[in-house]
Write an enzyme that holds these catalytic residues in place. Structure first.
Site, PDB file in Angstrom:
ATOM      1  CB  ALA A  65      -0.885  -0.017   1.239  1.00 43.75           C
ATOM      2  N   GLY A 109       0.745  -4.964   1.199  1.00 36.66           N
ATOM      3  CA  GLY A 109      -0.505  -5.048   0.448  1.00 36.66           C
ATOM      4  C   GLY A 109      -0.327  -5.724  -0.909  1.00 36.66           C
ATOM      5  CD  GLU A 112      -2.034  -7.529   3.513  1.00 33.80           C
ATOM      6  OE1 GLU A 112      -1.887  -6.356   3.124  1.00 33.80           O
ATOM      7  OE2 GLU A 112      -2.416  -7.810   4.664  1.00 33.80           O
ATOM      8  CD  GLU A 132       2.100  -5.364   5.872  1.00 33.96           C
ATOM      9  OE1 GLU A 132       2.943  -6.254   6.161  1.00 33.96           O
ATOM     10  OE2 GLU A 132       1.195  -5.538   5.040  1.00 33.96           O
TER      11      GLU A 132
HETATM   12  C1  HXC Z   1       5.066   4.282  -1.583  1.00 32.04           C
HETATM   13  C2  HXC Z   1       6.927   3.255  -2.431  1.00 32.04           C
HETATM   14  C3  HXC Z   1       6.563   2.024  -1.824  1.00 32.04           C
HETATM   15  C4  HXC Z   1       5.356   2.005  -1.056  1.00 32.04           C
HETATM   16  C5  HXC Z   1       8.419   1.744  -2.890  1.00 32.04           C
HETATM   17  N1  HXC Z   1       8.070   3.022  -3.087  1.00 32.04           N
HETATM   18  N2  HXC Z   1       7.520   1.116  -2.116  1.00 32.04           N
HETATM   19  N3  HXC Z   1       6.175   4.359  -2.319  1.00 32.04           N
HETATM   20  N4  HXC Z   1       4.649   3.155  -0.969  1.00 32.04           N
HETATM   21  N5  HXC Z   1       4.909   0.893  -0.456  1.00 32.04           N
HETATM   22  C6  HXC Z   1       8.782   4.038  -3.866  1.00 32.04           C
HETATM   23  C7  HXC Z   1      10.044   4.512  -3.162  1.00 32.04           C
HETATM   24  O1  HXC Z   1       9.727   5.470  -2.198  1.00 32.04           O
HETATM   25  C8  HXC Z   1      10.808   5.071  -4.318  1.00 32.04           C
HETATM   26  O2  HXC Z   1      10.273   6.339  -4.651  1.00 32.04           O
HETATM   27  C9  HXC Z   1      10.474   4.128  -5.450  1.00 32.04           C
HETATM   28  O3  HXC Z   1       9.267   3.469  -5.076  1.00 32.04           O
HETATM   29  C10 HXC Z   1      11.532   3.079  -5.658  1.00 32.04           C
HETATM   30  O4  HXC Z   1      11.760   2.442  -4.431  1.00 32.04           O
HETATM   31  P1  HXC Z   1      13.211   2.290  -3.775  1.00 32.04           P
HETATM   32  O5  HXC Z   1      13.029   2.080  -2.325  1.00 32.04           O
HETATM   33  O6  HXC Z   1      14.105   3.399  -4.207  1.00 32.04           O
HETATM   34  O7  HXC Z   1      13.710   0.946  -4.474  1.00 32.04           O
HETATM   35  P2  HXC Z   1      14.705  -0.149  -3.913  1.00 32.04           P
HETATM   36  O8  HXC Z   1      15.880   0.502  -3.220  1.00 32.04           O
HETATM   37  O9  HXC Z   1      14.973  -1.068  -5.052  1.00 32.04           O
HETATM   38  O10 HXC Z   1      13.897  -0.925  -2.770  1.00 32.04           O
HETATM   39  C11 HXC Z   1      12.729  -1.689  -3.091  1.00 32.04           C
HETATM   40  C12 HXC Z   1      11.927  -2.043  -1.817  1.00 32.04           C
HETATM   41  C13 HXC Z   1      11.633  -0.746  -1.033  1.00 32.04           C
HETATM   42  C14 HXC Z   1      12.724  -3.009  -0.960  1.00 32.04           C
HETATM   43  C15 HXC Z   1      10.649  -2.725  -2.289  1.00 32.04           C
HETATM   44  O11 HXC Z   1      11.068   0.225  -1.931  1.00 32.04           O
HETATM   45  C16 HXC Z   1      10.672  -0.943   0.090  1.00 32.04           C
HETATM   46  O12 HXC Z   1      11.075  -1.447   1.143  1.00 32.04           O
HETATM   47  N6  HXC Z   1       9.438  -0.498  -0.084  1.00 32.04           N
HETATM   48  C17 HXC Z   1       8.435  -0.522   0.960  1.00 32.04           C
HETATM   49  C18 HXC Z   1       7.916  -1.921   1.153  1.00 32.04           C
HETATM   50  C19 HXC Z   1       6.872  -1.967   2.267  1.00 32.04           C
HETATM   51  O13 HXC Z   1       7.175  -1.629   3.423  1.00 32.04           O
HETATM   52  N7  HXC Z   1       5.661  -2.394   1.920  1.00 32.04           N
HETATM   53  C20 HXC Z   1       4.562  -2.455   2.867  1.00 32.04           C
HETATM   54  C21 HXC Z   1       3.818  -1.193   2.872  1.00 32.04           C
HETATM   55  S1  HXC Z   1       2.572  -1.199   4.106  1.00 32.04           S
HETATM   56  P3  HXC Z   1      11.216   7.596  -4.994  1.00 32.04           P
HETATM   57  O14 HXC Z   1      10.234   8.701  -5.210  1.00 32.04           O
HETATM   58  O15 HXC Z   1      12.130   7.765  -3.835  1.00 32.04           O
HETATM   59  O16 HXC Z   1      11.932   7.167  -6.245  1.00 32.04           O
HETATM   60  C22 HXC Z   1       1.320  -2.036   3.433  1.00 32.04           C
HETATM   61  C23 HXC Z   1       0.133  -2.135   4.319  1.00 32.04           C
HETATM   62  C24 HXC Z   1      -0.914  -2.964   3.734  1.00 32.04           C
HETATM   63  O17 HXC Z   1       1.342  -2.510   2.353  1.00 32.04           O
HETATM   64  C25 HXC Z   1      -2.126  -2.883   4.595  1.00 32.04           C
HETATM   65  C26 HXC Z   1      -3.398  -3.015   3.859  1.00 32.04           C
HETATM   66  C27 HXC Z   1      -3.515  -2.263   2.626  1.00 32.04           C
END
Ligand code: HXC
Length: 258
Positions: A65, A109, A112, A132
């Site tokens: 998400a 998400g 999921e 998360e």
């Molecule tokens: C918003 C995101 C994002 C996310 C990545 N990006 N994941 N933006 N929400 N979930 C964006 C980054 O900010 C970045 O934007 C661009 O995508 C590229 O990501 P990087 O981090 O630079 O890439 P990389 O170094 O290759 O790392 C990849 C990654 C990392 C390991 C997947 O992006 C990451 O850890 N993302 C978050 C994963 C996460 O925590 N997901 C769970 C979210 S909570 P810019 O603008 O800087 O280029 C969730 C809750 C669900 O899902 C609940 C119900 C809906």
């Protein structure tokens, strides 16, 4: 023209939906989930479509998400807007099979969403996780319930509590995904599987999907009863006759209800 956050394509009898926010690794926001829901329901209602594939980019199915949106959310807003239930659960109303073709990250998400699909086919570069906890929250779109059902309690706890990712091989061993193929093949493999499904009798496909889903939602006796009723009902279709006569005549079946 503004490009859509969910791209639609039809190949044969397969509807393909591609999540399209590549710069944000397909982070799932309201625009994406609204568009995905609308497209899913339209494909589901379309008589020319027999199965649906959801995919992302090579780098990410979806990295979760959208954290940039969630960071400002407070409890009352989350409750009042029915955060995620409003537009994330549309997929549960889809009665045709939905295959997730996962390449790259399927996190939070994104994992999921993949688990809400009926089949997950993974590229060998796929990474699954529920990270998360690192954000100070927990899975909220079914991860705490579907992941243990798919991979068992210990591995689900491990993934949910440590936030570690699992690769495609581990996901296949654990039973989360049905097949692992080279990353560049994942969409083709999913489309081929969907094409096979879309060639079958639609009433049988829909009832079989519903019956398997019952296995996750009802006690065994109820599930078995549902299965038996659906099984008996299928003997009323022309397709049952066609399928069995074709077998006896040693020819491929041509189903009328597709
Ligand atoms: C918003 C995101 C994002 C996310 C990545 N990006 N994941 N933006 N929400 N979930 C964006 C980054 O900010 C970045 O934007 C661009 O995508 C590229 O990501 P990087 O981090 O630079 O890439 P990389 O170094 O290759 O790392 C990849 C990654 C990392 C390991 C997947 O992006 C990451 O850890 N993302 C978050 C994963 C996460 O925590 N997901 C769970 C979210 S909570 P810019 O603008 O800087 O280029 C969730 C809750 C669900 O899902 C609940 C119900 C809906």
């Amino acid at each position: 023209m503004i490009e859509s956050v969910v791209l639609r394509e039809v190949r044969g009898r397969v509807g393909i939906l591609t999540l399209n926010r590549p710069k944000a690794l397909n982070a799932l926001n309201d625009d994406v989930m609204d568009a995905l829901g609308v497209a899913l329901l339209e494909f589901d209602a379309d008589n020319d479509i027999g199965a649906i594939v959801i995919t992302g980019s090579e780098k990410a199915f979806a990295a979760g998400a959208d954290i940039t949106v969630m960071k400002d959310l407070n409890y009352v807003e989350a409750l009042r807007s029915d955060f995620i239930t409003r537009n994330w659960e549309t997929i549960r109303r889809v009665r045709k099979p939905v295959i997730a073709a996962v390449s790259g990250y399927a996190l939070g998400g994104g994992c999921e969403l993949a688990m809400m699909c009926d089949i997950i086919i993974a590229g060998d570069n796929a990474r699954f996780g529920q990270p998360e906890i690192k954000l100070g929250i927990m899975p909220g779109a079914g991860g705490s319930q579907r992941l243990p059902r798919a991979v068992g309690k210990s591995k689900a706890m491990d993934l949910v509590l440590t936030a570690r990712m699992m690769d495609a091989a581990e996901a296949e061993r654990a039973g989360l995904v049905s097949r692992v193929v080279p990353a560049e093949r994942v969409l083709d493999e999913a489309i081929e599987a969907a094409t096979v499904i879309a060639s079958m009798s639609l009433p049988a496909v829909m009832l079989a999907k519903e019956a398997v889903n019952r296995a996750y939602e009802t006690p065994l006796a109820e599930g078995l009863l549902f299965e038996r009723r659906a099984f008996h009902a299928l003997f009323s279709t022309e397709d049952q006759k066609e399928g069995m006569v074709a077998f006896v005549e040693k020819r491929p079946a041509t189903f009328v209800h597709r």
